[in-house]
Design a protein around this motif. Structure first.
Motif, PDB file in Angstrom:
ATOM      1  N   ARG A 260       0.787  -1.218   0.000  1.00  0.00           N
ATOM      2  CA  ARG A 260       0.000   0.000   0.000  1.00  0.00           C
ATOM      3  C   ARG A 260       0.827   1.280   0.000  1.00  0.00           C
ATOM      4  O   ARG A 260       0.348   2.329  -0.424  1.00  0.00           O
ATOM      5  CB  ARG A 260      -0.934   0.005   1.219  1.00  0.00           C
ATOM      6  CG  ARG A 260      -1.939  -1.118   1.205  1.00  0.00           C
ATOM      7  CD  ARG A 260      -2.688  -1.248   2.540  1.00  0.00           C
ATOM      8  NE  ARG A 260      -3.424  -0.056   2.881  1.00  0.00           N
ATOM      9  CZ  ARG A 260      -4.641   0.223   2.466  1.00  0.00           C
ATOM     10  NH1 ARG A 260      -5.275  -0.630   1.657  1.00  0.00           N
ATOM     11  NH2 ARG A 260      -5.267   1.338   2.839  1.00  0.00           N
ATOM     12  N   ALA A 261       2.066   1.221   0.481  1.00  0.00           N
ATOM     13  CA  ALA A 261       2.842   2.450   0.683  1.00  0.00           C
ATOM     14  C   ALA A 261       4.147   2.460  -0.096  1.00  0.00           C
ATOM     15  O   ALA A 261       5.047   3.249   0.215  1.00  0.00           O
ATOM     16  CB  ALA A 261       3.108   2.659   2.163  1.00  0.00           C
ATOM     17  N   GLU A 262       4.294   1.627  -1.128  1.00  0.00           N
ATOM     18  CA  GLU A 262       5.542   1.556  -1.888  1.00  0.00           C
ATOM     19  C   GLU A 262       5.630   2.730  -2.854  1.00  0.00           C
ATOM     20  O   GLU A 262       5.044   2.701  -3.946  1.00  0.00           O
ATOM     21  CB  GLU A 262       5.638   0.233  -2.637  1.00  0.00           C
ATOM     22  CG  GLU A 262       5.780  -0.963  -1.707  1.00  0.00           C
ATOM     23  CD  GLU A 262       5.982  -2.253  -2.480  1.00  0.00           C
ATOM     24  OE1 GLU A 262       6.141  -2.203  -3.725  1.00  0.00           O
ATOM     25  OE2 GLU A 262       5.983  -3.316  -1.839  1.00  0.00           O
ATOM     26  N   ALA A 263       6.377   3.743  -2.456  1.00  0.00           N
ATOM     27  CA  ALA A 263       6.434   4.984  -3.242  1.00  0.00           C
ATOM     28  C   ALA A 263       7.075   4.788  -4.606  1.00  0.00           C
ATOM     29  O   ALA A 263       6.776   5.523  -5.551  1.00  0.00           O
ATOM     30  CB  ALA A 263       7.188   6.054  -2.456  1.00  0.00           C
TER      31      ALA A 263
ATOM     32  N   THR B  23       6.813   2.141  -6.567  1.00  0.00           N
ATOM     33  CA  THR B  23       6.102   1.170  -7.402  1.00  0.00           C
ATOM     34  C   THR B  23       4.892   1.798  -8.078  1.00  0.00           C
ATOM     35  O   THR B  23       3.969   2.261  -7.404  1.00  0.00           O
ATOM     36  CB  THR B  23       5.640  -0.037  -6.564  1.00  0.00           C
ATOM     37  OG1 THR B  23       6.784  -0.663  -5.960  1.00  0.00           O
ATOM     38  CG2 THR B  23       4.925  -1.057  -7.437  1.00  0.00           C
ATOM     39  N   ILE B  24       4.907   1.825  -9.404  1.00  0.00           N
ATOM     40  CA  ILE B  24       3.739   2.239 -10.163  1.00  0.00           C
ATOM     41  C   ILE B  24       3.215   1.017 -10.911  1.00  0.00           C
ATOM     42  O   ILE B  24       3.971   0.095 -11.216  1.00  0.00           O
ATOM     43  CB  ILE B  24       4.044   3.398 -11.142  1.00  0.00           C
ATOM     44  CG1 ILE B  24       5.041   2.963 -12.220  1.00  0.00           C
ATOM     45  CG2 ILE B  24       4.576   4.609 -10.378  1.00  0.00           C
ATOM     46  CD1 ILE B  24       5.299   4.030 -13.292  1.00  0.00           C
TER      47      ILE B  24
ATOM     48  N   GLN C  30      -4.513   5.018  -5.648  1.00  0.00           N
ATOM     49  CA  GLN C  30      -4.373   6.405  -6.092  1.00  0.00           C
ATOM     50  C   GLN C  30      -4.025   6.407  -7.583  1.00  0.00           C
ATOM     51  O   GLN C  30      -3.010   5.845  -7.987  1.00  0.00           O
ATOM     52  CB  GLN C  30      -3.267   7.121  -5.299  1.00  0.00           C
ATOM     53  CG  GLN C  30      -3.544   7.229  -3.807  1.00  0.00           C
ATOM     54  CD  GLN C  30      -2.493   8.066  -3.102  1.00  0.00           C
ATOM     55  OE1 GLN C  30      -2.474   9.296  -3.212  1.00  0.00           O
ATOM     56  NE2 GLN C  30      -1.609   7.403  -2.355  1.00  0.00           N
ATOM     57  N   TRP C  31      -4.883   7.041  -8.357  1.00  0.00           N
ATOM     58  CA  TRP C  31      -4.673   7.110  -9.806  1.00  0.00           C
ATOM     59  C   TRP C  31      -3.667   8.207 -10.094  1.00  0.00           C
ATOM     60  O   TRP C  31      -3.874   9.362  -9.764  1.00  0.00           O
ATOM     61  CB  TRP C  31      -6.001   7.358 -10.512  1.00  0.00           C
ATOM     62  CG  TRP C  31      -6.988   6.287 -10.177  1.00  0.00           C
ATOM     63  CD1 TRP C  31      -7.980   6.336  -9.236  1.00  0.00           C
ATOM     64  CD2 TRP C  31      -7.026   4.959 -10.710  1.00  0.00           C
ATOM     65  NE1 TRP C  31      -8.655   5.137  -9.167  1.00  0.00           N
ATOM     66  CE2 TRP C  31      -8.089   4.272 -10.070  1.00  0.00           C
ATOM     67  CE3 TRP C  31      -6.286   4.289 -11.682  1.00  0.00           C
ATOM     68  CZ2 TRP C  31      -8.418   2.951 -10.359  1.00  0.00           C
ATOM     69  CZ3 TRP C  31      -6.614   2.971 -11.983  1.00  0.00           C
ATOM     70  CH2 TRP C  31      -7.669   2.320 -11.329  1.00  0.00           C
TER      71      TRP C  31
ATOM     72  N   VAL D 211       0.703   5.637  -0.346  1.00  0.00           N
ATOM     73  CA  VAL D 211       1.883   6.357  -0.845  1.00  0.00           C
ATOM     74  C   VAL D 211       1.713   7.829  -0.466  1.00  0.00           C
ATOM     75  O   VAL D 211       0.632   8.403  -0.605  1.00  0.00           O
ATOM     76  CB  VAL D 211       2.040   6.185  -2.354  1.00  0.00           C
ATOM     77  CG1 VAL D 211       3.147   7.083  -2.900  1.00  0.00           C
ATOM     78  CG2 VAL D 211       2.326   4.723  -2.702  1.00  0.00           C
ATOM     79  N   SER D 212       2.774   8.448   0.010  1.00  0.00           N
ATOM     80  CA  SER D 212       2.679   9.801   0.548  1.00  0.00           C
ATOM     81  C   SER D 212       2.312  10.826  -0.525  1.00  0.00           C
ATOM     82  O   SER D 212       2.626  10.633  -1.711  1.00  0.00           O
ATOM     83  CB  SER D 212       4.015  10.210   1.170  1.00  0.00           C
ATOM     84  OG  SER D 212       4.995  10.404   0.161  1.00  0.00           O
TER      85      SER D 212
END
Length: 326
Positions: free
Chosen positions: A86-89, A91-92, A117-118, A264-265
């Protein structure tokens, strides 16, 4: 057949959305793009557009890796990001209109369009129907005549199961022919290039695909009967007629883009959006897209969220029309 409510799902172009970004945000570590299918096909292309473009423009310090996570035409990857990553900044994940269709039909399980988050879109593509070069079907009229005579006389291959976007593209043509789409003989493939290989092996008579896949299949002696766009596409694809000009008013635009995990922040999300905005501003990258038969489309932020919700709602309506959802 008229499909007015689906004929203008997307504009061909959209203003570059720079938004408001945090210029101090750092590049996310270990950049990765997940293609939620096997190698080959649209999801793989979407990841490689980001991988090559960001590298060539010097927008990433570390190289982006492309990994593959097949299953359910995106369901496995979507659930993995929504539930466990859920929080892997860095990774897209690639998505397309097929992803939104599957969300609309409830094929991603307990997760809906609000679970991630799109991030941004990279371009837009269009659906196609193709046969082998030696096929007796030369036009859409030939296919329609055969479907009217016996819907099961043509075996059709496409990505995803019944109800998925591969099936919907031939279902729209069947409906235009007055044929019940449920009577079609449809072979489902996970994605990548599997359905094209089945066509080459004479296991299916026709395949549904997308315009961006045509160039990669040129060596396989495939003939594209129609593109589901409002008008002919530019470049090498200009010789391929639209379904509309053959008398079937069917459009199937297919956005391509990326999402990230729900936790992701905001700083990381802004960094990605700003970076993709810079990429879209590059004339070289615009040419790179054109060379791969992808029409540029840059939408992010609130505009992308609204577009996703709009498309999911339209696809859900289409699902009801075909009896796929209540």
């Amino acid at each position: 057949m008229r499909n007015a409510k689906f004929s203008k799902i997307l504009p061909l172009t959209c203003a570059l959305l720079l938004g408001s970004f945090n210029a101090a945000a750092d590049e996310p570590a270990r950049p990765e793009c997940i293609a939620p299918t096997k190698p080959g096909g649209g999801f793989d292309l979407t990841c490689k557009l980001a991988q090559a473009g960001l590298k060539d423009e010097g927008l990433l310090k570390a190289p982006m890796r492309v990994t593959y996570m097949p299953g359910g035409i995106g369901a496995v990857a979507y659930n993995s990001i929504a539930a466990n990553r859920r929080a892997e900044a860095g990774t897209i994940v690639a998505f397309s209109g097929a992803s939104l269709l599957n969300l609309a039909l409830g094929k991603y399980g307990r997760y809906d369009e609000d679970a991630v988050q799109w991030l941004t879109t990279i371009g837009t593509d269009y659906g196609t129907l193709a046969v082998s070069e030696d096929s007796p079907y030369k036009t859409l009229d030939d296919v329609v005549a055969a479907l009217k005579k016996d819907p099961k006389s043509i075996s059709v291959g496409g990505g995803g199961s019944i109800g998925g976007q591969g099936w919907v593209k031939i279902a729209l043509l069947a409906k235009a022919a007055g044929v019940n789409p449920r009577d079609l003989r449809y072979a489902a493939f996970e994605g990548g290039a599997e359905h094209y290989m089945a066509l080459m092996g004479k296991h299916v008579d026709l395949v549904t695909g997308s315009a961006s896949e045509i160039r990669a299949q040129k060596a396989n002696k495939i003939r594209t009967l129609a593109i589901f766009s409002e008008e002919r596409l530019p470049g090498e694809l200009a010789e391929i007629p639209t379904a509309r000009e053959q008398g079937y008013d069917i459009q199937w635009p297919l956005i391509r883009g990326y999402f990230v995990g729900p936790e992701v922040s905001p700083e990381a999300v802004s960094w990605w959006r700003e970076t993709f905005a810079k990429l879209h501003a590059s004339a070289e990258f615009q040419q790179y897209l054109s060379d791969r038969d992808v029409l540029p489309l840059s939408v992010s932020g609130d505009e992308l969220n609204a577009l996703v919700k709009q498309q999911v709602a339209q696809y859900r309506e289409l699902g009801r029309e075909f009896g796929l959802v209540e």
